[in-house]
Design a protein around this motif. Structure first.
Motif, PDB file in Angstrom:
ATOM      1  N   GLY A 283       0.834  -1.186   0.000  1.00  0.00           N
ATOM      2  CA  GLY A 283       0.000   0.000   0.000  1.00  0.00           C
ATOM      3  C   GLY A 283       0.869   1.236   0.000  1.00  0.00           C
ATOM      4  O   GLY A 283       2.060   1.180  -0.344  1.00  0.00           O
ATOM      5  N   ASN A 284       0.311   2.374   0.377  1.00  0.00           N
ATOM      6  CA  ASN A 284       1.082   3.621   0.402  1.00  0.00           C
ATOM      7  C   ASN A 284       2.253   3.524   1.371  1.00  0.00           C
ATOM      8  O   ASN A 284       3.394   3.796   1.027  1.00  0.00           O
ATOM      9  CB  ASN A 284       0.177   4.798   0.792  1.00  0.00           C
ATOM     10  CG  ASN A 284      -0.798   5.141  -0.321  1.00  0.00           C
ATOM     11  OD1 ASN A 284      -0.547   4.803  -1.467  1.00  0.00           O
ATOM     12  ND2 ASN A 284      -1.899   5.772   0.009  1.00  0.00           N
ATOM     13  N   SER A 285       1.960   3.158   2.617  1.00  0.00           N
ATOM     14  CA  SER A 285       3.035   3.032   3.597  1.00  0.00           C
ATOM     15  C   SER A 285       2.729   1.891   4.556  1.00  0.00           C
ATOM     16  O   SER A 285       3.074   1.934   5.720  1.00  0.00           O
ATOM     17  CB  SER A 285       3.192   4.344   4.378  1.00  0.00           C
ATOM     18  OG  SER A 285       1.970   4.689   5.001  1.00  0.00           O
TER      19      SER A 285
ATOM     20  N   VAL B  88     -14.871  11.066   9.194  1.00  0.00           N
ATOM     21  CA  VAL B  88     -13.693  11.493   8.429  1.00  0.00           C
ATOM     22  C   VAL B  88     -14.187  12.135   7.140  1.00  0.00           C
ATOM     23  O   VAL B  88     -15.153  11.683   6.533  1.00  0.00           O
ATOM     24  CB  VAL B  88     -12.741  10.316   8.107  1.00  0.00           C
ATOM     25  CG1 VAL B  88     -12.048   9.840   9.364  1.00  0.00           C
ATOM     26  CG2 VAL B  88     -13.468   9.167   7.436  1.00  0.00           C
ATOM     27  N   GLU B  89     -13.525  13.224   6.743  1.00  0.00           N
ATOM     28  CA  GLU B  89     -13.957  13.903   5.532  1.00  0.00           C
ATOM     29  C   GLU B  89     -12.783  14.559   4.813  1.00  0.00           C
ATOM     30  O   GLU B  89     -11.781  14.923   5.424  1.00  0.00           O
ATOM     31  CB  GLU B  89     -15.035  14.939   5.838  1.00  0.00           C
ATOM     32  CG  GLU B  89     -14.637  16.077   6.751  1.00  0.00           C
ATOM     33  CD  GLU B  89     -15.836  16.982   7.045  1.00  0.00           C
ATOM     34  OE1 GLU B  89     -16.055  17.930   6.270  1.00  0.00           O
ATOM     35  OE2 GLU B  89     -16.530  16.735   8.037  1.00  0.00           O
ATOM     36  N   HIS B  90     -12.952  14.672   3.499  1.00  0.00           N
ATOM     37  CA  HIS B  90     -11.929  15.293   2.661  1.00  0.00           C
ATOM     38  C   HIS B  90     -11.962  16.810   2.813  1.00  0.00           C
ATOM     39  O   HIS B  90     -13.030  17.418   2.765  1.00  0.00           O
ATOM     40  CB  HIS B  90     -12.171  14.958   1.184  1.00  0.00           C
ATOM     41  CG  HIS B  90     -11.956  13.522   0.841  1.00  0.00           C
ATOM     42  ND1 HIS B  90     -10.717  12.944   0.850  1.00  0.00           N
ATOM     43  CD2 HIS B  90     -12.820  12.545   0.483  1.00  0.00           C
ATOM     44  CE1 HIS B  90     -10.822  11.667   0.498  1.00  0.00           C
ATOM     45  NE2 HIS B  90     -12.086  11.410   0.280  1.00  0.00           N
ATOM     46  N   GLY B  91     -10.789  17.388   2.961  1.00  0.00           N
ATOM     47  CA  GLY B  91     -10.664  18.837   2.908  1.00  0.00           C
ATOM     48  C   GLY B  91     -10.271  19.267   1.507  1.00  0.00           C
ATOM     49  O   GLY B  91     -10.046  18.444   0.626  1.00  0.00           O
ATOM     50  N   PRO B  92     -10.154  20.577   1.264  1.00  0.00           N
ATOM     51  CA  PRO B  92      -9.756  21.070  -0.049  1.00  0.00           C
ATOM     52  C   PRO B  92      -8.231  21.128  -0.164  1.00  0.00           C
ATOM     53  O   PRO B  92      -7.582  21.853   0.590  1.00  0.00           O
ATOM     54  CB  PRO B  92     -10.368  22.473  -0.091  1.00  0.00           C
ATOM     55  CG  PRO B  92     -10.333  22.900   1.343  1.00  0.00           C
ATOM     56  CD  PRO B  92     -10.499  21.667   2.185  1.00  0.00           C
ATOM     57  N   LYS B  93      -7.677  20.380  -1.056  1.00  0.00           N
ATOM     58  CA  LYS B  93      -6.231  20.433  -1.302  1.00  0.00           C
ATOM     59  C   LYS B  93      -5.462  20.364   0.022  1.00  0.00           C
ATOM     60  O   LYS B  93      -4.622  21.195   0.344  1.00  0.00           O
ATOM     61  CB  LYS B  93      -5.877  21.718  -2.071  1.00  0.00           C
ATOM     62  CG  LYS B  93      -4.537  21.624  -2.824  1.00  0.00           C
ATOM     63  CD  LYS B  93      -4.310  22.879  -3.648  1.00  0.00           C
ATOM     64  CE  LYS B  93      -3.001  22.764  -4.423  1.00  0.00           C
ATOM     65  NZ  LYS B  93      -2.736  23.978  -5.210  1.00  0.00           N
ATOM     66  N   GLY B  94      -5.778  19.344   0.781  1.00  0.00           N
ATOM     67  CA  GLY B  94      -5.231  19.205   2.133  1.00  0.00           C
ATOM     68  C   GLY B  94      -6.318  19.428   3.166  1.00  0.00           C
ATOM     69  O   GLY B  94      -7.458  19.754   2.841  1.00  0.00           O
ATOM     70  N   GLY B  95      -5.948  19.272   4.441  1.00  0.00           N
ATOM     71  CA  GLY B  95      -6.914  19.549   5.491  1.00  0.00           C
ATOM     72  C   GLY B  95      -7.960  18.476   5.677  1.00  0.00           C
ATOM     73  O   GLY B  95      -9.076  18.771   6.128  1.00  0.00           O
ATOM     74  N   ASP B  96      -7.661  17.217   5.313  1.00  0.00           N
ATOM     75  CA  ASP B  96      -8.581  16.129   5.645  1.00  0.00           C
ATOM     76  C   ASP B  96      -8.786  16.109   7.154  1.00  0.00           C
ATOM     77  O   ASP B  96      -7.859  16.366   7.925  1.00  0.00           O
ATOM     78  CB  ASP B  96      -8.022  14.779   5.193  1.00  0.00           C
ATOM     79  CG  ASP B  96      -8.008  14.632   3.682  1.00  0.00           C
ATOM     80  OD1 ASP B  96      -8.435  15.568   2.996  1.00  0.00           O
ATOM     81  OD2 ASP B  96      -7.563  13.577   3.205  1.00  0.00           O
TER      82      ASP B  96
ATOM     83  N   LEU C 158      -5.232  16.744   8.664  1.00  0.00           N
ATOM     84  CA  LEU C 158      -4.069  16.105   8.041  1.00  0.00           C
ATOM     85  C   LEU C 158      -3.578  16.969   6.887  1.00  0.00           C
ATOM     86  O   LEU C 158      -4.273  17.160   5.881  1.00  0.00           O
ATOM     87  CB  LEU C 158      -4.446  14.713   7.548  1.00  0.00           C
ATOM     88  CG  LEU C 158      -4.977  13.807   8.674  1.00  0.00           C
ATOM     89  CD1 LEU C 158      -5.600  12.539   8.112  1.00  0.00           C
ATOM     90  CD2 LEU C 158      -3.868  13.459   9.650  1.00  0.00           C
ATOM     91  N   VAL C 159      -2.370  17.519   7.055  1.00  0.00           N
ATOM     92  CA  VAL C 159      -1.764  18.356   6.038  1.00  0.00           C
ATOM     93  C   VAL C 159      -0.335  17.880   5.821  1.00  0.00           C
ATOM     94  O   VAL C 159       0.447  17.878   6.767  1.00  0.00           O
ATOM     95  CB  VAL C 159      -1.761  19.853   6.480  1.00  0.00           C
ATOM     96  CG1 VAL C 159      -1.155  20.718   5.379  1.00  0.00           C
ATOM     97  CG2 VAL C 159      -3.169  20.301   6.815  1.00  0.00           C
ATOM     98  N   PRO C 160       0.082  17.431   4.632  1.00  0.00           N
ATOM     99  CA  PRO C 160      -0.785  17.361   3.429  1.00  0.00           C
ATOM    100  C   PRO C 160      -1.819  16.262   3.555  1.00  0.00           C
ATOM    101  O   PRO C 160      -1.763  15.419   4.426  1.00  0.00           O
ATOM    102  CB  PRO C 160       0.242  17.052   2.320  1.00  0.00           C
ATOM    103  CG  PRO C 160       1.337  16.318   3.010  1.00  0.00           C
ATOM    104  CD  PRO C 160       1.454  16.956   4.364  1.00  0.00           C
ATOM    105  N   SER C 161      -2.768  16.307   2.621  1.00  0.00           N
ATOM    106  CA  SER C 161      -3.882  15.375   2.641  1.00  0.00           C
ATOM    107  C   SER C 161      -3.403  13.949   2.369  1.00  0.00           C
ATOM    108  O   SER C 161      -2.496  13.720   1.580  1.00  0.00           O
ATOM    109  CB  SER C 161      -4.880  15.782   1.557  1.00  0.00           C
ATOM    110  OG  SER C 161      -5.737  14.721   1.249  1.00  0.00           O
ATOM    111  N   VAL C 162      -4.075  12.978   3.038  1.00  0.00           N
ATOM    112  CA  VAL C 162      -3.810  11.574   2.736  1.00  0.00           C
ATOM    113  C   VAL C 162      -4.881  10.996   1.819  1.00  0.00           C
ATOM    114  O   VAL C 162      -4.835   9.845   1.445  1.00  0.00           O
ATOM    115  CB  VAL C 162      -3.734  10.727   4.023  1.00  0.00           C
ATOM    116  CG1 VAL C 162      -2.571  11.160   4.876  1.00  0.00           C
ATOM    117  CG2 VAL C 162      -5.043  10.796   4.804  1.00  0.00           C
TER     118      VAL C 162
END
Length: 264
Positions: free
Chosen positions: A3-5, A204-212, A259-263
């Motif tokens: 996976g990613n990590s 949990v929710e997506h933020g804009p260009k980061g900030g989840d 979470l910055v940067p976004s995952v």
């Protein structure tokens, strides 16, 4: 499989070309059994016991703008779907009783001439006591008018909503079609996961260009979208000013984690 990590060990891989909306595995079957698996696809189909069948959806069901079936919830052994819909030039979202394809609830039309993206509708659901909680995001790409519905008390978009199971059961029993849904929290962008620990709810929710964000969901709290975010605006968002960062200083609920940067 890497996976990613992290690493995931797979005992079986099942591949389907369509996007999945919801997966159910009978909790009474302790070991994984493919025949106990029900996979609901965003295109309006269900895979059950290895066979595809079409869900009972109204003619207004729409897959346009990344739409389709967004989540499934079950109450008293009856299945319901949150879907994206379109009638004439009206894009909206609705809850459908899958037994007869009847709309039990529908939102107002999204603002016309705006860029609707139902990827942003997100959605997940949990059961807590005698209630079902589910999320509806603000389905937009570059529209502040749609994003700002998250702060509009007359709109169901950008909210976590509450259904009383007794109300739902009585409505089905009496053949009614005007489900009473209450706004539980406001100010959400694209919440895609709800879970509960004891009597606490987390999103949990997506933020804009980061900030989840990971949020603890508390009744009647406002989580700030699109006024505040730890993410930053996209370069094509001409009508949006830079976001305020501090939720607390602007009288909004701070996320437990941003979470910055976004995952993603």
């Amino acid at each position: 499989s890497l996976g990613n990590s992290f690493a995931v060990e797979l005992s079986q891989e099942i591949y389907f070309p369509e996007r999945t909306a919801f997966v159910i595995h009978d909790e009474n079957v302790l070991n994984f059994n493919q025949n106990s698996l029900k996979i609901y696809f965003q295109n309006g189909y269900l895979l059950k016991k290895g066979k595809l069948e079409k869900l009972n959806l109204p003619k207004t069901f729409s897959k346009r703008r990344n739409g389709g079936v967004k989540t499934i919830f079950i109450s008293n052994n009856k299945e319901f779907a949150l879907i994206s819909s379109k009638k004439d030039e009206c894009f909206y979202s609705s809850i459908v009783f899958l037994e007869n394809g009847k709309e039990l609830f529908k939102t107002k039309c999204l603002p016309i001439k705006q860029i609707v993206d139902y990827n942003g509708l997100g959605s997940s659901n949990i059961h807590l006591k005698n209630n079902i909680f589910f999320s509806i995001g603000a389905p937009e790409q570059t529209s502040y008018a749609i994003a700002n519905l998250a702060q509009d008390s007359d709109s169901m978009y950008g909210k976590i909503l509450q259904i009383n199971k007794s109300d739902l059961d009585n409505m089905i029993l009496n053949g009614e079609s005007n489900l009473d849904i209450k706004i539980f929290t406001t100010g959400h962008r694209n919440p895609q996961g709800l879970t509960k620990i004891d009597d606490s709810i987390f999103s949990v929710e997506h933020g804009p260009k980061g900030g989840d964000e990971l949020n603890k969901i508390i009744k009647e709290r406002n989580y700030g979208w699109p006024k505040v975010s730890y993410g930053i605006k996209y370069s094509h968002d001409k009508e949006i000013k830079s976001y305020e960062i501090s939720h607390e200083n602007n009288q909004f609920e701070e996320p437990l984690f941003a979470l910055v940067p976004s995952v993603g």
